[in-house]
Design an enzyme around this catalytic site. Structure first.
Site, PDB file in Angstrom:
ATOM      1  N   CYS A   6      29.055 -28.442  35.818  1.00 41.55           N
ATOM      2  CA  CYS A   6      30.058 -27.408  35.523  1.00 41.55           C
ATOM      3  C   CYS A   6      31.039 -27.286  36.698  1.00 41.55           C
ATOM      4  O   CYS A   6      30.901 -27.962  37.718  1.00 41.55           O
ATOM      5  CB  CYS A   6      29.370 -26.068  35.264  1.00 41.55           C
ATOM      6  SG  CYS A   6      28.731 -25.261  36.746  1.00 41.55           S
ATOM      7  N   LYS A  33      31.380 -24.909  38.758  1.00 40.33           N
ATOM      8  CA  LYS A  33      30.779 -24.353  39.983  1.00 40.33           C
ATOM      9  C   LYS A  33      30.190 -25.481  40.832  1.00 40.33           C
ATOM     10  O   LYS A  33      30.367 -25.499  42.046  1.00 40.33           O
ATOM     11  CB  LYS A  33      29.704 -23.324  39.626  1.00 40.33           C
ATOM     12  CG  LYS A  33      29.265 -22.485  40.791  1.00 40.33           C
ATOM     13  CD  LYS A  33      28.586 -21.209  40.359  1.00 40.33           C
ATOM     14  CE  LYS A  33      27.198 -21.459  39.856  1.00 40.33           C
ATOM     15  NZ  LYS A  33      26.449 -20.212  39.615  1.00 40.33           N
TER      16      LYS A  33
HETATM   17  S1  SF4 Z   1      25.871 -24.509  38.831  1.00 37.72           S
HETATM   18 FE1  SF4 Z   1      25.119 -26.532  39.354  1.00 37.72          FE
HETATM   19  S2  SF4 Z   1      23.085 -26.643  38.399  1.00 37.72           S
HETATM   20 FE2  SF4 Z   1      24.212 -24.949  37.436  1.00 37.72          FE
HETATM   21  S3  SF4 Z   1      25.187 -25.843  35.593  1.00 37.72           S
HETATM   22 FE3  SF4 Z   1      26.662 -25.933  37.282  1.00 37.72          FE
HETATM   23  S4  SF4 Z   1      26.388 -27.964  38.166  1.00 37.72           S
HETATM   24 FE4  SF4 Z   1      24.568 -27.537  36.951  1.00 37.72          FE
END
Ligand code: SF4
Length: 80
Positions: free
Chosen positions: A43, A45
């Site tokens: 994602c 983040k």
């Molecule tokens: S924050 Fe990190 S672990 Fe959580 S969905 Fe996004 S990429 Fe994956």
């Protein structure tokens, strides 16, 4: 310049997505999805991890509130 690509995982939420972390001269510069991992995607983040790690606004030490919640000045003080 020493560039390393590390297969690891993102720990910013419970999903623990597989990622490839690019490290240049010891600095995390990029996080991308590890296509060899069952998830195969990440994602925003996870992608923003280098910005989060090196943000000038990131807290570098714990703070203690010394005034009650609701006050305009929380009275943060640095603690060990
Ligand atoms: S924050 Fe990190 S672990 Fe959580 S969905 Fe996004 S990429 Fe994956």
């Amino acid at each position: 310049m020493a560039v390393r690509q590390l297969h690891t995982y993102c720990a910013m939420c419970i999903s623990r997505c597989g990622v490839v972390a690019t490290v240049e001269d010891g600095i995390l510069t990029k996080v991308s999805a590890d296509r060899q991992h069952p998830n195969g995607c990440i994602c925003v983040k996870g992608t923003a991890a280098p910005e989060i790690v090196y943000s000038p606004d990131r807290l570098q030490y714990p703070l203690l509130r010394t005034r009650p919640k609701g006050e305009s000045d929380p009275g943060w003080v640095r603690i060990s």
